[in-house]
Design an enzyme around this catalytic site. Sequence first.
Site, PDB file in Angstrom:
ATOM      1  N   HIS A 113      48.451  39.811  37.620  1.00 44.28           N
ATOM      2  CA  HIS A 113      49.588  39.531  38.481  1.00 44.28           C
ATOM      3  C   HIS A 113      49.626  38.033  38.791  1.00 44.28           C
ATOM      4  O   HIS A 113      48.714  37.285  38.459  1.00 44.28           O
ATOM      5  CB  HIS A 113      49.492  40.347  39.763  1.00 44.28           C
ATOM      6  CG  HIS A 113      49.697  41.820  39.545  1.00 44.28           C
ATOM      7  ND1 HIS A 113      49.806  42.714  40.583  1.00 44.28           N
ATOM      8  CD2 HIS A 113      49.824  42.559  38.413  1.00 44.28           C
ATOM      9  CE1 HIS A 113      49.981  43.935  40.108  1.00 44.28           C
ATOM     10  NE2 HIS A 113      49.989  43.862  38.795  1.00 44.28           N
ATOM     11  N   GLU A 165      49.357  36.105  41.436  1.00 42.00           N
ATOM     12  CA  GLU A 165      48.323  35.454  42.256  1.00 42.00           C
ATOM     13  C   GLU A 165      47.073  35.169  41.435  1.00 42.00           C
ATOM     14  O   GLU A 165      46.480  34.084  41.533  1.00 42.00           O
ATOM     15  CB  GLU A 165      47.961  36.354  43.445  1.00 42.00           C
ATOM     16  CG  GLU A 165      49.132  36.671  44.364  1.00 42.00           C
ATOM     17  CD  GLU A 165      49.863  37.951  43.988  1.00 42.00           C
ATOM     18  OE1 GLU A 165      50.333  38.638  44.905  1.00 42.00           O
ATOM     19  OE2 GLU A 165      49.960  38.260  42.778  1.00 42.00           O
TER      20      GLU A 165
END
Length: 353
Positions: A53, A55
Amino acid sequence: MTATTDEQHMAQAIALAAAARTRTAPNPWVGAVVVTADGGVHGGATAPPGGPHAEVEALRAAREAGASTAGATAYVTLEPCAHTGRTGPCAAALVGAGVARVVVGVADPDPQVAGTGLALLRAAGVAVEVGCREAEVAEQLAPYLHHRRTGRPLVVLKLASTLDGRTAATDGTSQWITGPEARTDAHRLRAESQAVVVGSGTVAADDPALTTRLVEGPDPRRVVLGHAPEGARVHPCTQWSDVDGDLGALLGRLGADGVLQVLVEGGAAVAGSFHRAGLVDRYVLYLAPALAGGDDAPGLFRGPGAASVDGLWRGEVASVTPLGPDLRVEVHPRTGGGATLPAAASPPEGAAA
């Protein structure tokens, strides 16, 4: 950091998310920026399903640059997840990296998240702020947010016509009312949608391929309301036989299959059906500077219209964009108005990773 600085870094995250728009579904397209204590700026976006993802990608970029993430500030367009799917929880990854502050665009309504990511961060002593550039992020993620709240895809109705609302000449010819720039933009809409819907009449008359050949991006799942003859270019496709039934059932089926946005390309009978059922969330009209000049050419919708001016459907113009000689007009239902969709089941488990 100042509010202006926060907005600048969130704008960078929004741009990163835009670049990932066509590759992440059924997961949301998210952008993240990590600003390390030494002032370094490192970004990332959501990878295709099963991959990291946003992040985690931004943290990886910081580490590969040799920067320490201890005391860093992270800017994320969507609330970090706190559950384990095909990837680990992003909120825990931020805590483990020593991030001191997280600035979030919008909270995630997905039942598997729904505030748990924010809670995990705060419990670990991380400063959390929500709502930076919220309106921009919410619009960028509108299909995902709509899907997670309703269980159905966001419905975009695409229409192309002359200035006097005609979609073809009297003899039925319609290629091409609009120019190449508008057609390219329509293909971009297809690439951003996981499914495209047409009627069997359009298949019979135009034999469309419904691909994204003019842009980079995946071809959408093709859905025909009715029968698609063997050999039609639309194959392989889903043939929805319940043409006269509840279109909401079709949307529920597509939502359960992980479709976040569906593009309705018509023709006029299909467009009229979706419109009158109150199922359209975005109207995208491509208007050519041309006039049919009469009342005997096909119009945008087929079927009964408003009986009086008081019954006219009225929306809000979201944008007007020149595309070569044509105009692209996007219209949204008025806030707080329009048809109310029936309640839908929660998205199936595993719809997000």
